[in-house]
Design an enzyme around this catalytic site. Sequence first.
Site, PDB file in Angstrom:
ATOM      1  N   PHE A  11       8.793  -3.700  14.275  1.00  0.00           N
ATOM      2  CA  PHE A  11       9.852  -4.707  14.264  1.00  0.00           C
ATOM      3  C   PHE A  11       9.267  -5.986  13.669  1.00  0.00           C
ATOM      4  O   PHE A  11       8.349  -6.570  14.231  1.00  0.00           O
ATOM      5  CB  PHE A  11      10.416  -5.006  15.661  1.00  0.00           C
ATOM      6  CG  PHE A  11      11.517  -6.033  15.591  1.00  0.00           C
ATOM      7  CD1 PHE A  11      12.815  -5.654  15.318  1.00  0.00           C
ATOM      8  CD2 PHE A  11      11.245  -7.386  15.722  1.00  0.00           C
ATOM      9  CE1 PHE A  11      13.832  -6.603  15.193  1.00  0.00           C
ATOM     10  CE2 PHE A  11      12.247  -8.346  15.595  1.00  0.00           C
ATOM     11  CZ  PHE A  11      13.550  -7.947  15.333  1.00  0.00           C
TER      12      PHE A  11
ATOM     13  N   ASP B 134       1.095  -9.210  12.304  1.00  0.00           N
ATOM     14  CA  ASP B 134       2.300  -9.873  12.822  1.00  0.00           C
ATOM     15  C   ASP B 134       2.072 -10.124  14.312  1.00  0.00           C
ATOM     16  O   ASP B 134       2.234  -9.249  15.147  1.00  0.00           O
ATOM     17  CB  ASP B 134       3.542  -9.010  12.583  1.00  0.00           C
ATOM     18  CG  ASP B 134       4.823  -9.701  13.087  1.00  0.00           C
ATOM     19  OD1 ASP B 134       4.710 -10.686  13.850  1.00  0.00           O
ATOM     20  OD2 ASP B 134       5.917  -9.241  12.736  1.00  0.00           O
TER      21      ASP B 134
ATOM     22  N   LYS C 283       7.768 -17.574  17.444  1.00  0.00           N
ATOM     23  CA  LYS C 283       8.153 -17.574  18.843  1.00  0.00           C
ATOM     24  C   LYS C 283       7.482 -18.685  19.664  1.00  0.00           C
ATOM     25  O   LYS C 283       7.905 -19.821  19.590  1.00  0.00           O
ATOM     26  CB  LYS C 283       7.925 -16.178  19.433  1.00  0.00           C
ATOM     27  CG  LYS C 283       8.891 -15.154  18.812  1.00  0.00           C
ATOM     28  CD  LYS C 283       9.138 -13.943  19.647  1.00  0.00           C
ATOM     29  CE  LYS C 283      10.349 -13.174  19.139  1.00  0.00           C
ATOM     30  NZ  LYS C 283      10.087 -11.998  18.344  1.00  0.00           N
TER      31      LYS C 283
END
Length: 408
Positions: A149, A234, A263
């Site tokens: 993802f 990531d 985030k």
Amino acid sequence: MTDIRTEPDTATAELIDAEAAHVAHNYHPLPVVVARGEGSWVSDVEGRRYLDLLSAYSALNFGHRHPALVAAATEQLGRLTLTSRAFHNDVLGSFATALAELAGKDMVLPMNTGAEAVETGIKVARAWAYRVKGVPTDAANIVVAAGNFHGRTTTIVGFSDDPQARDGFGPFAPGFRTVPYGDAAALAAAIDEHTAAVLIEPIQGEAGVVIPPDGYLRAVRELCTEQRVLFIADEIQSGLGRVGTTFACDREGVVPDLYLLGKALGGGILPLSAVVGDRDVLGVIHPGEHGSTFGGNPLAAAVGRVVVDMLASGEFQSRATALGDHLRDRLEGLLGSGVTAVRVAGLWAGVDIDPEIGTGREVAERLLGRGVLVKDTHGQTIRMAPPLVIRATEIDWAVEQLKVVLAG
Ligand SMILES: *Cc1c(COP(=O)(O)O)cnc(C)c1O
């Protein structure tokens, strides 16, 4: 500690309906309407309290409205919020210096959302392949992992293998190859002379906190170095303290060529993402080739600067390690009692629910009724990513609620 409820009351139901009437249905939220947050707790419009074990998918690593972060944002709000990169501002440089130092790298390219950081990483890798490695124009490929993802843009969903994320949104950008996650031999076989980068999550978050076999990240690093390929990690969800180290790559003592961060970098206050790397890689981007109106804005940079300072002390990483051990211990106690598997890395857990008990969504709804917020992923899994400021006693209480829910 909290009221037990089963059905949304009228006020809550009305607010949910009002939202559903005019907000596109791209999410299926749990039936709670949050109005306030502080630390590890939120309260809804009726004043009921909930322990937040999702932390906005790790964007709230420091909890809701951490005083140091709110203070930085407030101070900056009173001074300067946005310049665009057409001009310099007096905050971006100090944020970038601090973040580069935290990551042990030379440079930072600031963006806003995680998906933008991933897109930036892809552009940097391709530019590096053509300008430095000598790959023929438009021939570069990037190797990615199954179950990944990386966000929601058309390029990114094009190399997802989740039909929900991808079906109906093509045609997709070429230039990506998918290999099984955690399989170094498959990765080695997929790399060729036109490979610009390997892009992976060091732990797969959305997939259900999937931890690769020990040695995998080291093998990825070695392969990338041998084959002259960039290793792009990531760390948008796994990084910034979540797993007990600053980066999940630290668990194997591995340093990627590019970190993708997002985030928690924005302190749970605003979107802030970044690509962090050395000059020989990030330096391939020249003025005019890439940018973002809000990227590197002084308000985000002021918050990000404090986030980096908080991580530099190591305090949050230590908390994640100690509390993560505690969480693992408690969750493993549920194995065989409605839980079929538990995967824990720092303060981050994927808990597979026995289908006999119900789906992950059903368990999340029942936990909501008992004052605990979690989110299901991929059907049978619930994911827990409590704020790193949570207390051990709160973890105990939350796992007790899960135990009750599992007992039916
Ligand atoms: C959340 C996430 C993204 C995308 O971030 P957005 O801010 O939602 O665009 C990318 N990669 C990983 C690993 C993520 O968890």
